[in-house]
Design an enzyme around this catalytic site. Sequence first.
Site, PDB file in Angstrom:
ATOM      1  N   ALA A   5      34.527  41.139  38.836  1.00 46.17           N
ATOM      2  CA  ALA A   5      33.852  41.994  37.990  1.00 46.17           C
ATOM      3  C   ALA A   5      34.681  43.433  37.790  1.00 46.17           C
ATOM      4  O   ALA A   5      35.597  43.519  38.443  1.00 46.17           O
ATOM      5  CB  ALA A   5      32.735  42.470  38.976  1.00 46.17           C
ATOM      6  N   PRO A   6      34.446  44.025  36.479  1.00 45.19           N
ATOM      7  CA  PRO A   6      33.641  43.745  35.743  1.00 45.19           C
ATOM      8  C   PRO A   6      33.649  42.497  34.668  1.00 45.19           C
ATOM      9  O   PRO A   6      32.893  42.002  33.899  1.00 45.19           O
ATOM     10  CB  PRO A   6      33.459  45.107  34.909  1.00 45.19           C
ATOM     11  N   GLY A   7      34.786  41.831  34.775  1.00 46.90           N
ATOM     12  CA  GLY A   7      34.999  40.891  33.925  1.00 46.90           C
ATOM     13  C   GLY A   7      36.154  40.937  32.737  1.00 46.90           C
ATOM     14  O   GLY A   7      36.042  39.789  31.929  1.00 46.90           O
ATOM     15  N   GLY A   8      37.097  41.783  33.103  1.00 46.23           N
ATOM     16  CA  GLY A   8      38.106  41.747  32.011  1.00 46.23           C
ATOM     17  C   GLY A   8      39.068  40.529  31.904  1.00 46.23           C
ATOM     18  O   GLY A   8      39.244  39.842  31.101  1.00 46.23           O
ATOM     19  N   ASP A  11      32.288  37.289  42.563  1.00 45.70           N
ATOM     20  CA  ASP A  11      32.088  38.599  42.742  1.00 45.70           C
ATOM     21  C   ASP A  11      30.633  38.998  43.161  1.00 45.70           C
ATOM     22  O   ASP A  11      29.654  38.744  42.378  1.00 45.70           O
ATOM     23  CB  ASP A  11      32.686  39.311  41.640  1.00 45.70           C
ATOM     24  N   ASP A  68      42.329  39.172  41.470  1.00 45.81           N
ATOM     25  CA  ASP A  68      42.543  40.582  41.356  1.00 45.81           C
ATOM     26  C   ASP A  68      41.523  41.441  42.291  1.00 45.81           C
ATOM     27  O   ASP A  68      40.863  42.364  41.695  1.00 45.81           O
ATOM     28  CB  ASP A  68      42.505  40.873  39.771  1.00 45.81           C
ATOM     29  N   LYS A  73      47.698  44.236  46.405  1.00 45.90           N
ATOM     30  CA  LYS A  73      47.822  45.742  46.595  1.00 45.90           C
ATOM     31  C   LYS A  73      48.906  46.205  47.621  1.00 45.90           C
ATOM     32  O   LYS A  73      49.186  45.659  48.618  1.00 45.90           O
ATOM     33  CB  LYS A  73      46.507  46.078  47.099  1.00 45.90           C
TER      34      LYS A  73
END
Length: 340
Positions: free
Chosen positions: A210-213, A229, A266, A296
Amino acid sequence: MSKWIATSNQGFSPYGMEELRKIFSQITFVQLIPGEVYQFEVPLENDEVQAKLNTSELIFVRHIQPIDRMVTITGDITGDQRSLAEMIHYIDSSLAGKRVATHIRMSKMHQLTATKQQLKQAMDEALLAVGAEPVLQQPDLIIALFAHKDEMLIGFGTVQEMGSDWPGGAIRFQREEGQISRAKFKLLEAEKVFGLDYSSFHAAIDVGAAPGGWTSLLLERGLKVTAIDPAALDARIKDHPALTHLRMNASAVKLPAGSHDLLVCDMSWSPIEMSKLILKLQPALKPQSLAIITVKLMHKKGLQSIREVKERLSNAFTIIAAKQLFHNREEITLFLQKKK
Ligand SMILES: C[S@@+](CC[C@H](N)C(=O)[O-])C[C@H]1O[C@@H](n2cnc3c(N)ncnc32)[C@H](O)[C@@H]1O
């Protein structure tokens, strides 16, 4: 002895310098753009340096160019244009018939009066005069120019040697109208930098979608996507026929063995927890499947956590590459292949 210019993402030059120090025991640095662009000098010839760079892992050095020529800035536009044209005429013999790109960058302290456009125009005209073809993409040779103080530091090299066909490795993508997230650029850049073609895969798992890129990019490329997600996906993709949204924590997900051939992740989460989740999900991948994962960087423990994550993931995957991409912020991207 040779001189080079290296570029890292803003704020990551200490990491890049550290990587270079590990490769070259005798190395000295000069900052050109604080935190980002730095010149270095080593007591080795260009070929020897290039050979060492080719066989080393550089996660935080995004771009590298030699300094083959130093041209003094005259302070007037035509003077600087003429100097560059003369330089190109001088090296004439190696340029004829080649596709040549000119990449121009500058520090804040440059003393140029000419604009990038004016310098580029002079170089392109000189290239045409010696029988070369000025191009933007897929060059045989790049002439990279970095203006700093009263000098233009100029280097010649291929895309492979410099690590990118974009000036300083700063790859730009067209922003689309109503794009779901900026994160999409990271997956696009990974495709280009790691030489992939997402449309050659069939079914992807997107962990932390999410949001879904990322999911939207994979759907556009014709893949079936299992997006995991607990958060909602953007209204524009949520009903896509090729999408299955598992609206739950990834730790609770079970997928049929060997049902997917690509995994992307991600999650922007603790790297160690992320690695555990990926190892738990990996049986859903066919042997030799590929994976793109962002890691990260946790506070000051960046390099250590990258090492730990690589070690853990290497139980199931071969690490093909680890790179801080231009679109990565406080993270790097891993490119992996499932072992069996
Ligand atoms: C940086 S966003 C992902 C952005 C996405 N790649 C895109 O292109 O839109 C991180 C996402 O990971 C999700 N996430 C974090 N931990 C998770 C977990 N354990 N299981 C599933 N999703 C998780 C969060 O809910 C958040 O939506």
